[in-house]
Design a protein around this motif. Structure first.
Motif, PDB file in Angstrom:
ATOM      1  N   VAL A 131       0.842  -1.199   0.000  1.00  5.19           N
ATOM      2  CA  VAL A 131       0.000   0.000   0.000  1.00  5.19           C
ATOM      3  C   VAL A 131       0.875   1.246   0.000  1.00  5.19           C
ATOM      4  O   VAL A 131       0.632   2.211  -0.724  1.00  5.19           O
ATOM      5  CB  VAL A 131      -0.947   0.020   1.218  1.00  5.19           C
ATOM      6  CG1 VAL A 131      -1.693   1.332   1.291  1.00  5.19           C
ATOM      7  CG2 VAL A 131      -1.920  -1.121   1.132  1.00  5.19           C
ATOM      8  N   THR A 135       0.786   4.029  -3.025  1.00  2.00           N
ATOM      9  CA  THR A 135       0.338   5.404  -2.819  1.00  2.00           C
ATOM     10  C   THR A 135       1.494   6.394  -2.901  1.00  2.00           C
ATOM     11  O   THR A 135       1.325   7.502  -3.389  1.00  2.00           O
ATOM     12  CB  THR A 135      -0.355   5.547  -1.458  1.00  2.00           C
ATOM     13  OG1 THR A 135       0.500   5.014  -0.455  1.00  2.00           O
ATOM     14  CG2 THR A 135      -1.662   4.807  -1.434  1.00  2.00           C
ATOM     15  N   PHE A 146       0.352   1.771  -8.605  1.00  2.00           N
ATOM     16  CA  PHE A 146      -0.806   1.550  -7.739  1.00  2.00           C
ATOM     17  C   PHE A 146      -1.587   0.310  -8.167  1.00  2.00           C
ATOM     18  O   PHE A 146      -1.977  -0.511  -7.355  1.00  2.00           O
ATOM     19  CB  PHE A 146      -1.685   2.808  -7.797  1.00  2.00           C
ATOM     20  CG  PHE A 146      -2.974   2.708  -7.040  1.00  2.00           C
ATOM     21  CD1 PHE A 146      -2.986   2.838  -5.667  1.00  2.00           C
ATOM     22  CD2 PHE A 146      -4.166   2.506  -7.703  1.00  2.00           C
ATOM     23  CE1 PHE A 146      -4.167   2.754  -4.969  1.00  2.00           C
ATOM     24  CE2 PHE A 146      -5.353   2.423  -7.011  1.00  2.00           C
ATOM     25  CZ  PHE A 146      -5.357   2.551  -5.643  1.00  2.00           C
ATOM     26  N   TRP A 147      -1.790   0.174  -9.484  1.00  2.00           N
ATOM     27  CA  TRP A 147      -2.567  -0.990  -9.951  1.00  2.00           C
ATOM     28  C   TRP A 147      -1.810  -2.280  -9.657  1.00  2.00           C
ATOM     29  O   TRP A 147      -2.390  -3.278  -9.268  1.00  2.00           O
ATOM     30  CB  TRP A 147      -2.849  -0.898 -11.450  1.00  2.00           C
ATOM     31  CG  TRP A 147      -3.365   0.436 -11.886  1.00  2.00           C
ATOM     32  CD1 TRP A 147      -2.803   1.248 -12.804  1.00  2.00           C
ATOM     33  CD2 TRP A 147      -4.539   1.118 -11.432  1.00  2.00           C
ATOM     34  NE1 TRP A 147      -3.544   2.388 -12.944  1.00  2.00           N
ATOM     35  CE2 TRP A 147      -4.605   2.333 -12.120  1.00  2.00           C
ATOM     36  CE3 TRP A 147      -5.525   0.815 -10.495  1.00  2.00           C
ATOM     37  CZ2 TRP A 147      -5.624   3.259 -11.910  1.00  2.00           C
ATOM     38  CZ3 TRP A 147      -6.538   1.728 -10.286  1.00  2.00           C
ATOM     39  CH2 TRP A 147      -6.583   2.925 -10.981  1.00  2.00           C
ATOM     40  N   PHE A 150      -1.657  -3.125  -5.734  1.00  2.00           N
ATOM     41  CA  PHE A 150      -2.936  -3.562  -5.168  1.00  2.00           C
ATOM     42  C   PHE A 150      -3.346  -4.922  -5.707  1.00  2.00           C
ATOM     43  O   PHE A 150      -4.077  -5.648  -5.033  1.00  2.00           O
ATOM     44  CB  PHE A 150      -4.028  -2.514  -5.401  1.00  2.00           C
ATOM     45  CG  PHE A 150      -4.148  -1.554  -4.258  1.00  2.00           C
ATOM     46  CD1 PHE A 150      -3.146  -0.641  -4.033  1.00  2.00           C
ATOM     47  CD2 PHE A 150      -5.213  -1.594  -3.393  1.00  2.00           C
ATOM     48  CE1 PHE A 150      -3.217   0.225  -2.966  1.00  2.00           C
ATOM     49  CE2 PHE A 150      -5.287  -0.730  -2.323  1.00  2.00           C
ATOM     50  CZ  PHE A 150      -4.293   0.180  -2.106  1.00  2.00           C
ATOM     51  N   ARG A 151      -2.872  -5.259  -6.884  1.00  2.00           N
ATOM     52  CA  ARG A 151      -3.152  -6.603  -7.404  1.00  2.00           C
ATOM     53  C   ARG A 151      -2.520  -7.648  -6.487  1.00  2.00           C
ATOM     54  O   ARG A 151      -3.166  -8.633  -6.116  1.00  2.00           O
ATOM     55  CB  ARG A 151      -2.570  -6.693  -8.813  1.00  2.00           C
ATOM     56  CG  ARG A 151      -2.702  -8.032  -9.460  1.00  2.00           C
ATOM     57  CD  ARG A 151      -1.980  -8.042 -10.783  1.00  2.00           C
ATOM     58  NE  ARG A 151      -0.543  -7.818 -10.605  1.00  2.00           N
ATOM     59  CZ  ARG A 151       0.319  -7.695 -11.608  1.00  2.00           C
ATOM     60  NH1 ARG A 151      -0.095  -7.718 -12.850  1.00  2.00           N
ATOM     61  NH2 ARG A 151       1.595  -7.520 -11.374  1.00  2.00           N
ATOM     62  N   ARG A 153      -1.610  -7.201  -3.383  1.00  2.00           N
ATOM     63  CA  ARG A 153      -2.169  -7.111  -2.038  1.00  2.00           C
ATOM     64  C   ARG A 153      -3.430  -7.954  -1.924  1.00  2.00           C
ATOM     65  O   ARG A 153      -3.698  -8.546  -0.877  1.00  2.00           O
ATOM     66  CB  ARG A 153      -2.481  -5.651  -1.726  1.00  2.00           C
ATOM     67  CG  ARG A 153      -2.965  -5.423  -0.339  1.00  2.00           C
ATOM     68  CD  ARG A 153      -3.037  -3.954  -0.013  1.00  2.00           C
ATOM     69  NE  ARG A 153      -3.666  -3.766   1.285  1.00  2.00           N
ATOM     70  CZ  ARG A 153      -4.952  -3.617   1.432  1.00  2.00           C
ATOM     71  NH1 ARG A 153      -5.739  -3.595   0.387  1.00  2.00           N
ATOM     72  NH2 ARG A 153      -5.484  -3.462   2.629  1.00  2.00           N
ATOM     73  N   GLU A 154      -4.193  -8.022  -2.985  1.00  2.00           N
ATOM     74  CA  GLU A 154      -5.404  -8.835  -2.967  1.00  2.00           C
ATOM     75  C   GLU A 154      -5.090 -10.291  -2.618  1.00  2.00           C
ATOM     76  O   GLU A 154      -5.869 -10.945  -1.934  1.00  2.00           O
ATOM     77  CB  GLU A 154      -6.093  -8.790  -4.328  1.00  2.00           C
ATOM     78  CG  GLU A 154      -6.817  -7.489  -4.626  1.00  2.00           C
ATOM     79  CD  GLU A 154      -8.039  -7.285  -3.766  1.00  2.00           C
ATOM     80  OE1 GLU A 154      -8.700  -8.278  -3.438  1.00  2.00           O
ATOM     81  OE2 GLU A 154      -8.317  -6.130  -3.415  1.00  2.00           O
TER      82      GLU A 154
END
Ligand code: SF4
Lengths: 409, 160
Positions: A131, A135, A146-147, A150-151, A153-154
């Motif tokens: 994260v 950010t 960012f994309w 977060f991919r 992190r899912e």
């Protein structure tokens, strides 16, 4: 009568320099609603052109009263509150809180529970750094990161959900162990992650390490001298990027960290770019720990057998009168802690996260105080910001990697 | 020269003004970019690759209230933050909508104490409440779709 702006100015008079009063420098508000303050932080800036002369953080916009609220709950119920402190490191907060209780009550934690705790908190560290990376680079105009982050992190959130049924606020660690054992698919899911993730880190580095814009905006920005960092109480990657090798996992191992082999990445450049390198390397090291812990994950119980603190398993309720009594006592009243006070600390993704518990022998904590890394790291921001451009301030806010829930509590 | 010539081979669609405007409003609803607490992280996850709210015309999050139509209250609202939020709400141009995301914003959640406003509807009107602590991104998307339904049903007389 004073109008509103005059009133506000009078209130701030003692903070700013004389030049602001003469109108030579400008006062500017950044936040509490500003995309790059990462939450609800307000920064009052005194600007000379575009150069920051002074910077005053105004915190408290997220003051939730968690510490006070915990005093009104029994120990086990209060654990639910801890997730919401530093909301990128939920399991880490659980861990510290449980460690404090276990220390004071001398409650044992089975080794399987310890290993699973290590695996999950290390994954959480990676998620938190992801994260941050997403950010922070977003603020520096690299939106694609960012994309990607977060991919990944899912994947970690899916593991969280698998073990506990919740993505973020799991309260999975309980005093004496875990809420319940992990499902059988857990190992495969974590192994998949271990297989996928190193390639992804290489991808991030390929995108950023030699990116001229990124380098331009991070190199030489916000240099913290090691002695300054120590004097201001800065911990975590901020401190390690200044060349100080301090990591609680090594210095004061808990949860069996001494069995795992890992390095503590440090850097001597002390700037924003160094902090980026340190955090990315930390993700790699966390992965190493996860892998080792998973390899030697022992079988056995995941929660202590001490019935004064830990409710009996459901299956015993039908056959044992004592189990029913314990169950009733623990779920209506909670457990009684021995009188005394205790401090426990662990290494969160942001630094040293500690909790101080004061017990008066009842079922509720008398006082809970959190020592949160974001709060101490934020103190450094005004020092760093002086003399930098406003655009660099955005990079500095990102590199401090604070979570407002952690600061304001 | 009628509309047929201007539109070329594209043809022309006729519909009621009410429908057309509501349709446009639904699929170009720009949320305001700001987060309050933990729920904001899930809101970001909703914007990110897996859940991708831009499928519903929301890829543009505006950091200024003047350019946004939708306010997602993502997290706990403290007494110190409440006046700021109200100011932001007042600065948004009409028509505007509010989604209260998460238990804290909807009713105070687990924090029944001195610091937290017990539901953001104490300070501004709310169109859709999304339950959860934090709500999953899917839940947020569902909340947004519910709001879309509401907007599609708005009558010309009540347009702001
Ligand atoms: S509802 Fe839960 S996740 Fe959302 S802000 Fe409140 S405590 Fe955080």
């Amino acid at each position: 009568m004073l109008d509103q702006s005059e009133f506000a100015f009078n209130e701030l008079r003692h903070l700013v320099t004389d030049r602001a009063i003469e109108g030579e420098t400008m006062l500017l508000n950044m936040g509490p609603q500003h995309p790059s303050t990462h939450g609800v932080l307000r920064l009052l800036l005194e600007l000379d052109g575009e150069v920051v002369v002074n910077c005053f953080p105004d915190i408290g916009f997220l003051h939730t009263g968690i510490e006070k609220n915990m005093e009104a709950k029994s120990y086990e119920k209060a654990a639910v509150m801890t997730d919401r402190l530093d909301y990128l490191n939920n399991l880490g907060n659980n861990l510290v809180y449980c460690m404090a209780i276990e220390k004071l009550a001398e409650l044992d934690v089975p080794i399987r529970a310890q290993a699973i705790r290590v695996i999950l908190t290390e994954l959480q560290r990676i998620a938190s750094h992801l994260v941050w990376l997403g950010t922070h680079t977003l603020d520096l105009a690299a939106i694609s990161m960012f994309w990607y982050t977060f991919r990944e992190r899912e994947l970690i959130l899916d593991i969280n959900e698998m073990v506990s049924g919740q993505r973020m606020m799991t309260t999975y660690f309980r005093p004496g162990g875990l809420w319940r054992d992990v499902p059988v698919e857990f190992e495969d899911a974590v192994r998949d992650f271990i297989r996928i993730f190193p390639k992804r880190i290489t991808e991030y580095e390929a995108m950023l390490n030699e990116n001229p814009i990124f380098l331009e905006r991070t190199k030489g920005i916000g240099v913290i001298k090691p002695e300054d960092a120590i004097h201001w109480g800065v911990t975590g990657p901020m401190l390690r990027a200044s060349g100080v090798d301090f990591d609680l996992r090594k210095v004061d191992p808990y949860m069996g960290y001494e069995q795992y082999e890992f390095d503590v990445p440090t850097h001597t450049d002390s700037d924003t770019y160094a902090r980026y390198l340190v955090r990315v390397e930390e993700m790699r090291q966390s992965l190493r720990i996860v892998e080792q812990a998973l390899d030697k994950l022992p079988y056995g119980p995941v929660r202590s057998n001490n019935r004064k603190y830990v409710p009996p398993p459901r299956s015993e309720l039908g056959t044992s009168m004592e189990a029913v009594i314990h169950h009733f006592k623990l779920w209506t009243d909670g457990f009684e802690m021995p009188e005394g006070s205790v401090y426990a600390a662990a290494e969160s993704p942001r630094g040293v996260l500690g909790v101080y518990l004061e017990s008066d022998g009842s079922t509720k904590p008398h006082r809970v105080h959190w020592r949160t890394p974001s709060f101490d790291n934020l103190q450094m921001l005004p020092v760093l910001a002086k003399g930098h451009l406003v655009a660099d301030l955005v990079a500095l806010v990102g590199t401090t990697d604070f979570v407002l829930g952690d600061i304001d509590r | 020269m009628g509309i047929e010539q201007k539109a070329g081979d594209l043809g022309a669609v006729t519909m009621r003004l009410e429908q057309a405007v509501n349709w446009a409003r639904t699929y170009a609803m720009w949320p305001m970019l700001f987060g309050l607490a933990c729920c904001a992280i899930e809101m970001m996850a909703g914007q990110a690759a897996k859940h991708d709210m831009s499928r519903f015309g929301m890829e543009l999050m505006r950091a200024t209230p003047r350019q946004s139509d939708l306010m997602i209250i993502s997290g706990r609202v403290t007494r110190k933050m409440a006046p700021v939020l109200r100011l932001l709400y007042d600065q948004m141009p009409d028509p505007k909508w509010v989604v209260s995301m998460g238990d804290c914003a909807s009713c105070g959640g687990i924090f029944n104490n001195y610091a937290i406003v017990q539901g953001v509807d104490e300070i501004m009107p709310v169109d859709v409440y999304v339950a959860g602590c934090p709500p999953r991104p899917e839940a947020l998307v569902h909340g947004i779709l519910t709001l879309h339904e509401k907007v599609r049903g708005e009558k010309i007389k009540t347009w702001a």
